[in-house]
Write an enzyme that holds these catalytic residues in place. Structure first.
Site, short mmCIF file in Angstrom:
data_model
loop_
_atom_site.label_atom_id
_atom_site.label_comp_id
_atom_site.label_asym_id
_atom_site.label_seq_id
_atom_site.Cartn_x
_atom_site.Cartn_y
_atom_site.Cartn_z
N GLY A 161 62.93 33.13 33.21
CA GLY A 161 61.72 32.31 33.09
C GLY A 161 60.47 32.99 33.62
O GLY A 161 59.41 32.93 33.00
N ILE A 162 60.58 33.64 34.78
CA ILE A 162 59.42 34.30 35.38
C ILE A 162 59.03 35.52 34.56
O ILE A 162 57.85 35.76 34.29
CB ILE A 162 59.70 34.68 36.84
N THR A 251 57.82 40.55 42.20
CA THR A 251 57.69 39.13 42.57
C THR A 251 59.08 38.50 42.70
O THR A 251 59.20 37.27 42.72
CB THR A 251 56.88 38.35 41.52
N ALA A 252 60.12 39.33 42.77
CA ALA A 252 61.49 38.82 42.78
C ALA A 252 61.97 38.64 44.22
O ALA A 252 61.70 37.63 44.86
CB ALA A 252 62.40 39.77 42.00
N ARG A 253 62.68 39.63 44.72
CA ARG A 253 63.14 39.67 46.11
C ARG A 253 62.92 41.08 46.63
O ARG A 253 63.09 42.07 45.91
CB ARG A 253 64.61 39.28 46.22
N ASP A 277 54.78 40.92 46.38
CA ASP A 277 54.70 39.59 46.97
C ASP A 277 55.93 39.31 47.83
O ASP A 277 56.02 38.26 48.45
CB ASP A 277 54.59 38.53 45.86
N GLU A 282 61.11 40.73 55.12
CA GLU A 282 60.01 39.82 55.42
C GLU A 282 60.42 38.78 56.47
O GLU A 282 61.58 38.34 56.49
CB GLU A 282 59.49 39.15 54.14
N HIS A 300 54.29 36.56 50.18
CA HIS A 300 55.24 35.71 49.44
C HIS A 300 54.61 34.36 49.07
O HIS A 300 55.06 33.29 49.47
CB HIS A 300 56.52 35.49 50.25
#
Length: 344
Positions: A161-162, A251-253, A277, A282, A300
């Site tokens: 989806g992303i 933008t995943a992990r 992000d 993190e 994030h």
């Protein structure tokens, strides 16, 4: 009577929660530490069938690994997680205890896709360094010239989806979209070979293998889930295969990219710019990324909007409601779908 325990917070869908509590038993977790939570699961929470879990609890309770899953209440059958990525939960350990997990796919696509597009454009146009220069009184002096996205090849790793949302956003900037996914996007019909890949046409995307994507992309955007197969999916070997001056966006992990390898690639110029992000450890960020002028770093914020949080909470409460009333989940994670089918 079926009971649900909220492990975390519900801050935006409070109206829906209030309505549900008129007919369902839904309580809040009061544990203050990991050890207390595990003890309470065998005591105060032993009669709960459903957990609603929000991601901020991991800062206090730690990852829901095999150790903590083993202490879950004996009656627990459903864990409804208010997030899309669920790498902080040991879903194998949950399956072994016949606990089904749900997440929030779809609810995060637009806001995370927006951040992906924002990072791509920032990296292409060198906007962050330019803005920082301006604030420091240097105007444009010393700012590296950027590139225009038009006509550049965007390689998307992970066309869920992303990934699809990022493709849709960047198609408006006339980028050529290629992608690599575990499975090629869906086929409809049996038109003359090759089959008519309807979704590929919809998103203007061309399927390529992993190595081709690495070797030919001007910009690589990462949207894959984190698992044992995708940990350090991009590392020293993969960066060596990329074009000189490639742009990397994640933008995943964070653990999908080996940050030490990324820093080396930035310092050598192999990677012209990185937009991140998410980070390996993190909220700790690799010092090489913090120091490098061509790294665009966000804390994030992919789903950090009022609308996104409300949508996620509402979908999680839908899962809670169906679990409590019908012993099923709306958005069961892929790894557990066979368990739900078996129990249906």
């Amino acid at each position: 009577m079926t009971r649900c325990l909220i492990v975390g917070n519900i801050l935006f869908a409070t109206d829906i929660l209030a309505e549900l509590r008129k007919s369902l038993v839904i309580d809040y977790c009061t544990s203050k530490s990991r050890e207390e939570f595990m003890q309470d699961c065998q005591g105060n929470y032993k009669d709960y069938d459903v957990f609603y879990v929000s991601s901020e609890v991991f800062a206090t309770f730690g990852r829901f690994d095999a150790q903590i899953v083993a202490q879950f209440p004996p009656k627990l059958r459903f864990l409804c997680f208010c997030a899309a990525g669920y790498d902080a939960i040991d879903v194998v350990a949950c399956a072994e205890r016949n606990i089904l997990v749900s997440n929030t796919p779809g609810a995060v696509d637009d806001p995370t896709g927006d951040v992906g597009a924002l990072l791509i454009l920032n990296c292409c146009r060198n906007a962050y360094q330019a803005a920082d220069n301006l604030r420091k009184g240097r105007f444009r002096h010393g700012v590296r010239m950027g590139i225009t996205p038009q006509g550049k090849k965007l390689g998307i790793l992970g066309m869920g989806g992303i990934g699809k949302t990022i493709a849709k956003r960047m198609a408006a900037f006339d980028m050529e979209i290629i992608y690599y996914n575990r499975n090629r996007m869906s086929v409809e019909g049996d038109i003359d070979p090759p089959f008519f890949f309807v979704e590929e046409q919809k998103y203007g995307a061309t399927y390529v293998d992993f190595e081709t994507l690495l070797a030919t992309s001007d910009v690589i955007s990462v949207s894959v889930p984190l698992n044992k197969n995708t940990t350090h999916l991009l590392s020293y070997r993969e960066f060596s295969m990329m074009k000189q001056g490639v742009i990397i966006v994640n933008t995943a992990r964070g653990k999908v990219i080996n940050e030490a390898a990324l820093v080396q690639a930035l310092e050598s110029g192999k990677v012209a710019s990185a937009g991140l992000d998410v980070f390996e450890e993190e909220p700790v960020v690799h010092p090489g990324l913090l120091a490098h002028p061509q790294s665009v770093l966000l804390p994030h914020i992919g789903t950090f909007t009022n609308e996104s949080q409300k949508n996620m909470e509402e979908l999680t409460l839908e899962n809670v409601t169906l679990a409590m009333r019908n012993a099923r989940l709306v958005t069961v994670i892929p790894e557990h779908r066979h368990l739900q089918s078996k129990d249906a």
